[in-house]
Motif scaffolding. Structure first.
Motif, short mmCIF file in Angstrom:
data_model
loop_
_atom_site.label_atom_id
_atom_site.label_comp_id
_atom_site.label_asym_id
_atom_site.label_seq_id
_atom_site.Cartn_x
_atom_site.Cartn_y
_atom_site.Cartn_z
N HIS A 24 0.88 -1.17 0.00
CA HIS A 24 0.00 0.00 0.00
C HIS A 24 0.91 1.22 0.00
CE1 HIS A 24 -3.10 2.85 0.96
NE2 HIS A 24 -2.41 3.24 2.02
N SER A 25 0.77 2.07 -0.99
CA SER A 25 1.62 3.24 -1.13
C SER A 25 1.03 4.40 -0.35
CB SER A 25 1.75 3.59 -2.61
OG SER A 25 2.51 4.75 -2.75
N GLU A 26 1.65 4.73 0.78
CA GLU A 26 1.16 5.84 1.60
C GLU A 26 1.73 7.17 1.12
OE1 GLU A 26 1.73 7.21 6.11
OE2 GLU A 26 0.71 5.29 5.86
N GLU A 27 2.99 7.16 0.75
CA GLU A 27 3.64 8.40 0.33
C GLU A 27 4.64 8.07 -0.78
OE1 GLU A 27 6.41 11.92 2.28
OE2 GLU A 27 5.44 10.47 3.57
N ARG A 28 4.77 8.98 -1.72
CA ARG A 28 5.73 8.80 -2.82
C ARG A 28 6.70 9.98 -2.82
NH1 ARG A 28 3.26 6.06 -7.90
NH2 ARG A 28 1.77 4.66 -6.93
N PHE A 29 7.94 9.70 -3.18
CA PHE A 29 8.90 10.78 -3.36
C PHE A 29 9.82 10.42 -4.51
CE2 PHE A 29 11.15 7.93 -0.59
CZ PHE A 29 12.46 8.02 -1.02
N GLU A 30 10.51 11.43 -5.01
CA GLU A 30 11.36 11.28 -6.17
C GLU A 30 12.82 11.43 -5.76
OE1 GLU A 30 10.33 12.81 -10.43
OE2 GLU A 30 11.35 14.39 -9.33
N ALA A 31 13.68 10.57 -6.30
CA ALA A 31 15.10 10.61 -5.98
C ALA A 31 15.91 10.51 -7.26
CB ALA A 31 15.47 9.46 -5.04
N GLY A 32 17.06 11.15 -7.27
CA GLY A 32 17.99 11.00 -8.38
C GLY A 32 18.75 9.69 -8.20
N VAL A 33 19.30 9.16 -9.28
CA VAL A 33 20.02 7.89 -9.25
C VAL A 33 21.43 8.12 -9.77
CG1 VAL A 33 19.99 5.48 -9.96
CG2 VAL A 33 17.84 6.72 -9.77
#
Length: 126
Positions: A24-33
């Protein structure tokens, strides 16, 4: 839509559809790789798989483990590529502190959801 607005719209490379059913996805965030040159060429050719990947916090940094990037024969002649290499993720310090707190308190798991282009760079949605 102007040309600049189209450039900033994220374009999906690979998705982890299995994660939608398993978690269950409660929160999403974006990251560089942090990637090597042969990995970028292989990702552009669609040789990436996120289904077995997960994110681990080690020494105050985020690492993507288990994500497979299969090397292209033509692009990796001078290096010995490792398909399941551990990749470092780049996030802001405040975001890192918040993530560490949530994982320690509630026992959350960080799962890679989507690999995409944004502004000419490759980003990972966790």
């Amino acid at each position: 839509m102007s040309g600049l607005a189209a450039f900033r719209t994220p374009m999906s490379i690979a998705e982890n559809r299995r994660a939608q059913f398993d978690y269950h996805s409660e929160e999403r965030f974006e990251a560089g790789v942090v990637l090597e040159g042969w990995e970028i060429k292989a990702i552009r050719a669609g040789q990436v798989q996120l289904t077995d990947g997960y994110v681990l916090i080690r020494d105050g940094a985020l690492y993507l483990i288990g994500c497979r990037i299969n090397a292209l024969r033509s692009a990796s002649t001078h290096v010995t590529p490792e398909a399941a290499r551990t990749k470092k993720l780049l996030v802001h310090k405040a975001q890192m502190r918040r993530l560490i707190g949530k994982i320690e308190q509630k026992g959350f798991t960080l799962v890679p959801l989507n690999l995409h282009y944004k502004g000419g760079r490759i980003k990972l949605e966790v």
